[in-house]
Design a protein around this motif. Structure first.
Motif, PDB file in Angstrom:
ATOM      1  N   THR A  67      19.802  26.585  -4.779  1.00 49.63           N
ATOM      2  CA  THR A  67      19.930  25.142  -4.968  1.00 49.63           C
ATOM      3  C   THR A  67      18.597  24.567  -5.418  1.00 49.63           C
ATOM      4  N   SER A  68      18.614  23.814  -6.502  1.00 49.49           N
ATOM      5  CA  SER A  68      17.376  23.200  -6.983  1.00 49.49           C
ATOM      6  C   SER A  68      16.960  22.054  -6.060  1.00 49.49           C
ATOM      7  N   GLN A  70      16.080  19.076  -6.906  1.00 43.99           N
ATOM      8  CA  GLN A  70      16.738  17.850  -7.327  1.00 43.99           C
ATOM      9  C   GLN A  70      18.174  17.779  -6.822  1.00 43.99           C
ATOM     10  N   GLN A  71      18.866  18.933  -6.868  1.00 43.88           N
ATOM     11  CA  GLN A  71      20.250  18.969  -6.391  1.00 43.88           C
ATOM     12  C   GLN A  71      20.300  18.692  -4.892  1.00 43.88           C
ATOM     13  N   GLU A  72      19.362  19.253  -4.123  1.00 40.15           N
ATOM     14  CA  GLU A  72      19.307  19.003  -2.687  1.00 40.15           C
ATOM     15  C   GLU A  72      19.044  17.533  -2.405  1.00 40.15           C
ATOM     16  N   ASN A  74      19.686  14.919  -4.308  1.00 35.96           N
ATOM     17  CA  ASN A  74      20.873  14.127  -4.635  1.00 35.96           C
ATOM     18  C   ASN A  74      21.964  14.291  -3.591  1.00 35.96           C
ATOM     19  N   LEU A  75      22.125  15.515  -3.112  1.00 35.43           N
ATOM     20  CA  LEU A  75      23.198  15.808  -2.161  1.00 35.43           C
ATOM     21  C   LEU A  75      22.985  15.077  -0.838  1.00 35.43           C
ATOM     22  N   GLY A 369      26.154  22.448  -3.354  1.00 37.89           N
ATOM     23  CA  GLY A 369      24.708  22.431  -3.198  1.00 37.89           C
ATOM     24  C   GLY A 369      24.189  22.743  -1.816  1.00 37.89           C
ATOM     25  N   LEU A 486      31.503  20.754  -9.251  1.00 36.13           N
ATOM     26  CA  LEU A 486      30.607  19.605  -9.334  1.00 36.13           C
ATOM     27  C   LEU A 486      31.224  18.485 -10.178  1.00 36.13           C
ATOM     28  N   LYS A 490      32.350  14.439  -8.438  1.00 35.00           N
ATOM     29  CA  LYS A 490      31.322  13.417  -8.689  1.00 35.00           C
ATOM     30  C   LYS A 490      31.651  12.092  -8.018  1.00 35.00           C
TER      31      LYS A 490
END
Length: 517
Positions: A67-68, A70-72, A74-75, A369, A486, A490
């Motif tokens: 998990t990037s 940024q993804q973390e 946002n999540l 994520g 994903l 959304k």
């Protein structure tokens, strides 16, 4: 016949008799070997054999997924303000008059969240009829055999106090109505019992059919009552009153709240109790030490009990023995009245009617994520298949916890063996979590979806139709699966959805319970 042969035959007969007796008595002395499955591993001779992972390719991809940052971010970010807030305006209706028309009793069945809806509706009916509500009676749950009363789950004094200016509520009917009990109505036809209330009955129906009983006898018992009040064509004050009951008046008893606080504290502020056990599940290159999402946790309501599995009529990979056992259970409990049973498993999955298995919900979480550093709290009364069924989920989320791992036997003693109290603890923890997700729609899912929307909290709604179709595609690789997940989720993470006609205000609180800022 020689004496030796005769002795051999006798010994053989004795051994056969002993073996037969052993087989007959084995279930008596070792019932767990034959009983239904709980949290533990499968029983040796049970109806169920632990299935192997059904989505091996996706599982391998999930275990290697990263998990990037940024993804973390946002999540785990809280929901942005959506322009709605809880309505706290006082009702337009005048406060309750000094004298009411009589006493209303209701008898509620179902689990915790179905009972909550019934309580809200009972308060609304009492207001419509200008009646005094007697604290509702809870029927024994036929599935969980739970006999918990209103007062064992909810703070009665708080309930009465919050609603004091709007509805008259008493803990027991007056002494002159001592005879009006559940047993009294179970033994014959009674003039004070109203058993003809249709599903989604209107306010006018209650005025025309229940008010005369109150005026004639001073008391009316409405049973059955669940889902007996419409969501449509009621005044805004009645709707707001139902919301006030649901979101303000119904507070769990102190022992539930204290246990919930203990669990939340462990999840937010202490290292994972399962950290050592987790090491055996980590794949190469993983590192959970010191890298857990600080202070954050997600609650997963894993609605995967035997009752749900049987009612869905889906195939969960347990083989022929499981199919036969669930079919028998379905026939005994519902006498074949399960509409889904007329469809094939493929049709059910394409329609999104199959609850996600622990393996499938795990794959969904990773695709969204979440990772092996995620603190995941498992909210579930009992998982069909026990620990063996959730092994794949634990492999994906080695820091997974539940009530037993986070609270001692002494701390759980006041709620152990009571399905409604256990569900209440899970509900409390779920309302404190950063994110909530349920493996399938149901009363718990709907109640928390509505409550968290009311509080503007993040709640992920699995796209059951999409997932049912994705999991049937055995050639799909991990990256393709993740992109599809994903894209399909959304707008399913807590965004306010306005209630449509006939939908429940307890699931969709806007606009009835909420106001535009």
């Amino acid at each position: 016949m020689s004496k030796l042969n005769l002795n051999n035959q006798i010994n053989h007969s004795q051994k056969a008799a002993f073996a037969g007796a052993f087989v007959i008595l084995l279930p008596v002395f070792f019932p767990n070997l034959f009983g239904p499955l709980g949290r533990a591993s499968p029983s040796m001779f049970s109806e169920w054999n632990a299935p192997k992972p059904r989505h091996v390719t996706l599982l391998e991809g999930a275990l290697q997924s990263h998990t990037s940052t940024q993804q973390e971010t946002n999540l785990w970010s809280p929901l942005a303000y959506q322009g709605w807030k809880p309505c706290n305006e006082p009702p337009k209706l005048s406060s309750q008059p000094e004298r009411t028309q009589g006493y209303i009793q209701v008898f509620l069945d179902g689990g915790l969240n179905q009972q909550k809806m019934g309580i809200c509706d009972a308060v609304a009916v009492a207001k419509i009829l200008n009646a005094t509500l007697v604290i509702p009676h809870f029927e024994v749950n036929p599935v969980w055999q739970d006999s918990s009363s209103f007062a064992e789950i909810f703070d009665v004094d708080h309930f009465i106090d919050v609603l004091r200016d709007e509805v008259s509520i008493v803990k027991e009917p007056p002494s002159e109505y001592y005879w009006s009990t559940r047993e009294y109505y179970a033994t014959g036809i009674r003039a004070t019992r109203v058993k003809t209330a249709p599903l989604q009955a209107t306010a006018d129906w209650y005025i025309e059919n229940v008010l005369p009983v109150l005026q004639s006898h001073g008391i009316a018992a409405i049973s059955p009552f669940s889902h007996r009040l419409t969501f449509n064509n009621l005044s805004s004050d009645i709707q707001r009153l139902r919301c006030k009951v649901n979101f303000q008046a119904l507070v769990f008893v102190p022992r539930v709240r204290e246990l919930g606080k203990t669990i939340v504290h462990h999840l937010r502020y202490t290292p994972s109790i399962n950290q050592e056990a987790a090491k055996g599940y980590l794949h190469e290159g993983s590192d959970i030490s010191g890298k857990q999402q600080s202070g954050k946790f997600v609650v997963l309501h894993l609605r995967f009990d035997k009752d749900m599995a049987a009612h869905s009529a889906c195939d969960f990979g347990g083989g022929k023995a499981e199919k036969l056992a669930l079919a028998k259970y379905r026939q005994v409990l519902w006498q074949g009245r399960v509409m889904n049973s007329q469809f094939t498993d493929e049709e059910l999955r394409n329609q999104g009617r199959c609850p996600l298995t622990p393996e499938e919900i795990g794959l969904l979480l990773v695709a969204l994520g979440f990772n092996n550093r995620t603190r995941l709290y498992l909210a579930s009364h009992k998982v069909y298949g026990g620990e063996a069924r959730i092994a794949t989920l634990r492999k994906l989320f080695p820091l997974m916890e539940d009530k037993k791992s986070l609270a001692s036997a002494e701390e759980r003693a006041n709620v152990e063996g009571k399905a409604s109290l256990l569900a209440a603890v899970d509900y409390y923890v779920s309302m404190q979590s950063d994110i909530f997700i349920s493996a399938s729609p149901g009363n718990m899912h709907n109640a928390l979806l509505g409550h968290r929307a009311y509080m503007n909290m993040k709640t992920i709604r699995p796209n059951m139709v999409l997932l049912g179709q994705l999991f049937q595609n055995k050639s799909m690789g991990w990256l393709e699966f993740q992109r599809a997940v994903l894209d399909g989720h959304k707008n399913r993470q807590g965004q306010i959805r306005l209630r449509k006609e006939k939908q429940s205000i307890y699931t969709y609180p806007a606009p009835d319970c909420m106001c535009r800022a």
